[in-house]
Scaffold this motif. Structure first.
Motif, PDB file in Angstrom:
ATOM      1  N   ASP A  50       0.830  -1.050  -0.047  1.00 39.23           N
ATOM      2  CA  ASP A  50       0.009   0.044  -0.078  1.00 39.23           C
ATOM      3  C   ASP A  50       0.897   1.198  -0.005  1.00 39.23           C
ATOM      4  O   ASP A  50       0.577   2.216  -0.853  1.00 39.23           O
ATOM      5  CB  ASP A  50      -0.990   0.216   1.283  1.00 39.23           C
ATOM      6  CG  ASP A  50      -2.391  -0.994   1.076  1.00 39.23           C
ATOM      7  OD1 ASP A  50      -2.307  -1.444   0.075  1.00 39.23           O
ATOM      8  OD2 ASP A  50      -2.763  -1.363   2.030  1.00 39.23           O
ATOM      9  N   ARG A  51       1.960   1.134   0.717  1.00 35.36           N
ATOM     10  CA  ARG A  51       2.801   2.329   0.613  1.00 35.36           C
ATOM     11  C   ARG A  51       3.537   2.648  -0.729  1.00 35.36           C
ATOM     12  O   ARG A  51       3.553   3.728  -0.918  1.00 35.36           O
ATOM     13  CB  ARG A  51       3.914   2.227   1.916  1.00 35.36           C
ATOM     14  CG  ARG A  51       4.941   3.335   1.906  1.00 35.36           C
ATOM     15  CD  ARG A  51       4.331   4.518   2.355  1.00 35.36           C
ATOM     16  NE  ARG A  51       5.367   5.727   2.380  1.00 35.36           N
ATOM     17  CZ  ARG A  51       5.308   6.993   2.233  1.00 35.36           C
ATOM     18  NH1 ARG A  51       3.888   7.375   1.800  1.00 35.36           N
ATOM     19  NH2 ARG A  51       6.063   7.894   2.226  1.00 35.36           N
ATOM     20  N   VAL A  52       4.009   1.717  -0.984  1.00 32.71           N
ATOM     21  CA  VAL A  52       4.539   1.786  -2.551  1.00 32.71           C
ATOM     22  C   VAL A  52       3.536   2.271  -3.575  1.00 32.71           C
ATOM     23  O   VAL A  52       3.920   3.186  -4.182  1.00 32.71           O
ATOM     24  CB  VAL A  52       5.206   0.429  -3.048  1.00 32.71           C
ATOM     25  CG1 VAL A  52       5.737   0.600  -4.253  1.00 32.71           C
ATOM     26  CG2 VAL A  52       6.405  -0.078  -2.133  1.00 32.71           C
ATOM     27  N   ILE A  53       2.423   1.735  -3.316  1.00 30.76           N
ATOM     28  CA  ILE A  53       1.337   2.325  -4.406  1.00 30.76           C
ATOM     29  C   ILE A  53       1.005   3.675  -4.412  1.00 30.76           C
ATOM     30  O   ILE A  53       1.206   4.329  -5.191  1.00 30.76           O
ATOM     31  CB  ILE A  53       0.181   1.332  -4.264  1.00 30.76           C
ATOM     32  CG1 ILE A  53       0.183  -0.001  -4.743  1.00 30.76           C
ATOM     33  CG2 ILE A  53      -1.026   1.916  -5.176  1.00 30.76           C
ATOM     34  CD1 ILE A  53      -0.962  -1.094  -4.535  1.00 30.76           C
ATOM     35  N   GLU A  54       1.054   4.150  -2.958  1.00 32.24           N
ATOM     36  CA  GLU A  54       0.636   5.491  -2.597  1.00 32.24           C
ATOM     37  C   GLU A  54       1.752   6.438  -3.136  1.00 32.24           C
ATOM     38  O   GLU A  54       1.513   7.348  -3.660  1.00 32.24           O
ATOM     39  CB  GLU A  54       0.579   5.649  -1.156  1.00 32.24           C
ATOM     40  CG  GLU A  54       0.368   7.008  -0.546  1.00 32.24           C
ATOM     41  CD  GLU A  54       0.438   6.934   0.917  1.00 32.24           C
ATOM     42  OE1 GLU A  54       1.050   8.050   1.600  1.00 32.24           O
ATOM     43  OE2 GLU A  54       0.192   5.888   1.559  1.00 32.24           O
ATOM     44  N   VAL A  55       3.060   5.947  -2.903  1.00 29.35           N
ATOM     45  CA  VAL A  55       4.048   6.852  -3.362  1.00 29.35           C
ATOM     46  C   VAL A  55       4.249   7.154  -4.718  1.00 29.35           C
ATOM     47  O   VAL A  55       4.491   7.994  -5.465  1.00 29.35           O
ATOM     48  CB  VAL A  55       5.525   6.597  -2.637  1.00 29.35           C
ATOM     49  CG1 VAL A  55       6.402   7.277  -3.094  1.00 29.35           C
ATOM     50  CG2 VAL A  55       5.386   6.588  -0.973  1.00 29.35           C
ATOM     51  N   LEU A  56       4.159   5.802  -5.565  1.00 34.04           N
ATOM     52  CA  LEU A  56       4.563   5.834  -6.678  1.00 34.04           C
ATOM     53  C   LEU A  56       3.341   5.837  -7.993  1.00 34.04           C
ATOM     54  O   LEU A  56       3.689   6.235  -9.168  1.00 34.04           O
ATOM     55  CB  LEU A  56       5.282   4.359  -7.035  1.00 34.04           C
ATOM     56  CG  LEU A  56       6.787   4.173  -6.540  1.00 34.04           C
ATOM     57  CD1 LEU A  56       7.168   2.666  -6.903  1.00 34.04           C
ATOM     58  CD2 LEU A  56       7.520   5.103  -6.611  1.00 34.04           C
ATOM     59  N   ARG A  57       2.247   5.644  -7.626  1.00 37.28           N
ATOM     60  CA  ARG A  57       1.268   5.888  -8.388  1.00 37.28           C
ATOM     61  C   ARG A  57       1.168   7.271  -9.090  1.00 37.28           C
ATOM     62  O   ARG A  57       0.880   7.987  -8.405  1.00 37.28           O
ATOM     63  CB  ARG A  57      -0.290   5.436  -7.744  1.00 37.28           C
ATOM     64  CG  ARG A  57      -1.341   5.313  -8.567  1.00 37.28           C
ATOM     65  CD  ARG A  57      -1.260   3.924  -9.613  1.00 37.28           C
ATOM     66  NE  ARG A  57      -2.619   3.690  -9.936  1.00 37.28           N
ATOM     67  CZ  ARG A  57      -3.021   3.621 -11.239  1.00 37.28           C
ATOM     68  NH1 ARG A  57      -2.392   4.288 -12.063  1.00 37.28           N
ATOM     69  NH2 ARG A  57      -4.226   3.376 -11.426  1.00 37.28           N
ATOM     70  N   GLY A  58       0.904   7.265 -10.374  1.00 39.42           N
ATOM     71  CA  GLY A  58       0.699   8.670 -11.002  1.00 39.42           C
ATOM     72  C   GLY A  58       1.918   9.540 -11.519  1.00 39.42           C
ATOM     73  O   GLY A  58       1.784  10.405 -11.934  1.00 39.42           O
ATOM     74  N   LEU A  71       4.749  -0.135 -12.017  1.00 40.70           N
ATOM     75  CA  LEU A  71       5.029  -0.983 -10.780  1.00 40.70           C
ATOM     76  C   LEU A  71       3.783  -0.796  -9.774  1.00 40.70           C
ATOM     77  O   LEU A  71       3.291  -1.996  -9.261  1.00 40.70           O
ATOM     78  CB  LEU A  71       6.320  -0.645 -10.062  1.00 40.70           C
ATOM     79  CG  LEU A  71       6.404  -1.414  -8.578  1.00 40.70           C
ATOM     80  CD1 LEU A  71       6.567  -2.790  -8.829  1.00 40.70           C
ATOM     81  CD2 LEU A  71       7.905  -0.713  -8.165  1.00 40.70           C
ATOM     82  N   ALA A  72       3.225   0.498  -9.690  1.00 41.05           N
ATOM     83  CA  ALA A  72       2.216   0.662  -8.720  1.00 41.05           C
ATOM     84  C   ALA A  72       0.830   0.098  -9.239  1.00 41.05           C
ATOM     85  O   ALA A  72       0.238  -0.730  -8.468  1.00 41.05           O
ATOM     86  CB  ALA A  72       1.874   2.172  -8.286  1.00 41.05           C
ATOM     87  N   ARG A  73       0.546  -0.106 -10.497  1.00 39.43           N
ATOM     88  CA  ARG A  73      -0.223  -0.577 -11.226  1.00 39.43           C
ATOM     89  C   ARG A  73      -0.356  -2.332 -10.891  1.00 39.43           C
ATOM     90  O   ARG A  73      -1.146  -2.851 -10.758  1.00 39.43           O
ATOM     91  CB  ARG A  73      -0.429  -0.304 -12.734  1.00 39.43           C
ATOM     92  CG  ARG A  73      -0.925   1.082 -12.674  1.00 39.43           C
ATOM     93  CD  ARG A  73      -1.105   1.522 -14.063  1.00 39.43           C
ATOM     94  NE  ARG A  73      -0.874   2.913 -14.377  1.00 39.43           N
ATOM     95  CZ  ARG A  73      -1.481   3.434 -15.397  1.00 39.43           C
ATOM     96  NH1 ARG A  73      -1.940   2.800 -16.421  1.00 39.43           N
ATOM     97  NH2 ARG A  73      -1.714   4.747 -15.686  1.00 39.43           N
ATOM     98  N   ALA A  74       0.760  -2.716 -11.147  1.00 35.68           N
ATOM     99  CA  ALA A  74       1.082  -4.270 -10.983  1.00 35.68           C
ATOM    100  C   ALA A  74       0.968  -4.663  -9.475  1.00 35.68           C
ATOM    101  O   ALA A  74       0.376  -5.794  -9.482  1.00 35.68           O
ATOM    102  CB  ALA A  74       2.730  -4.557 -11.343  1.00 35.68           C
ATOM    103  N   LEU A  75       1.391  -3.765  -8.547  1.00 32.46           N
ATOM    104  CA  LEU A  75       1.141  -4.326  -7.185  1.00 32.46           C
ATOM    105  C   LEU A  75      -0.320  -3.989  -6.678  1.00 32.46           C
ATOM    106  O   LEU A  75      -0.939  -4.686  -5.991  1.00 32.46           O
ATOM    107  CB  LEU A  75       1.942  -3.196  -6.226  1.00 32.46           C
ATOM    108  CG  LEU A  75       3.424  -3.329  -6.333  1.00 32.46           C
ATOM    109  CD1 LEU A  75       4.229  -2.321  -5.545  1.00 32.46           C
ATOM    110  CD2 LEU A  75       3.778  -4.788  -5.660  1.00 32.46           C
TER     111      LEU A  75
END
Length: 84
Positions: A50-58, A71-75
């Motif tokens: 969740d933290r990785v998605i929050e930081v990298l998405r967009g 990577l965020a989308r894959a996660l």
């Protein structure tokens, strides 16, 4: 859990992901900017999905996406398959 994600719109063609539950164990990009993507991979080791998605998405580089965004989308997809 290990999985490979096929990217879209980036220089990296694939992302190999290894998780232990919701913790990122290892990420390896196939293609792309090797030095930068190695750094990203090391920085997110041990982090919660969740933290990785929050930081990298967009994050955008080209074509409305980036290797980090992919990577965020894959996660996100992986998180959904873990939940089911």
């Amino acid at each position: 859990m290990k999985t490979t994600f096929t990217t879209q719109g980036t220089c990296a063609k694939f992302i190999d992901i290894e998780l232990d539950g919701d913790i990122v164990v290892e990420v390896r990009f196939i293609g792309g900017c090797h030095g930068n993507l190695q750094a990203v991979s090391r920085l997110i080791q041990g982090e919660r999905i969740d933290r990785v998605i929050e930081v990298l998405r967009g994050i955008v580089c080209r074509s409305g996406t980036s290797c980090c965004d992919q990577l965020a989308r894959a996660l996100e997809r992986t998180r959904l398959s873990i939940a089911s």
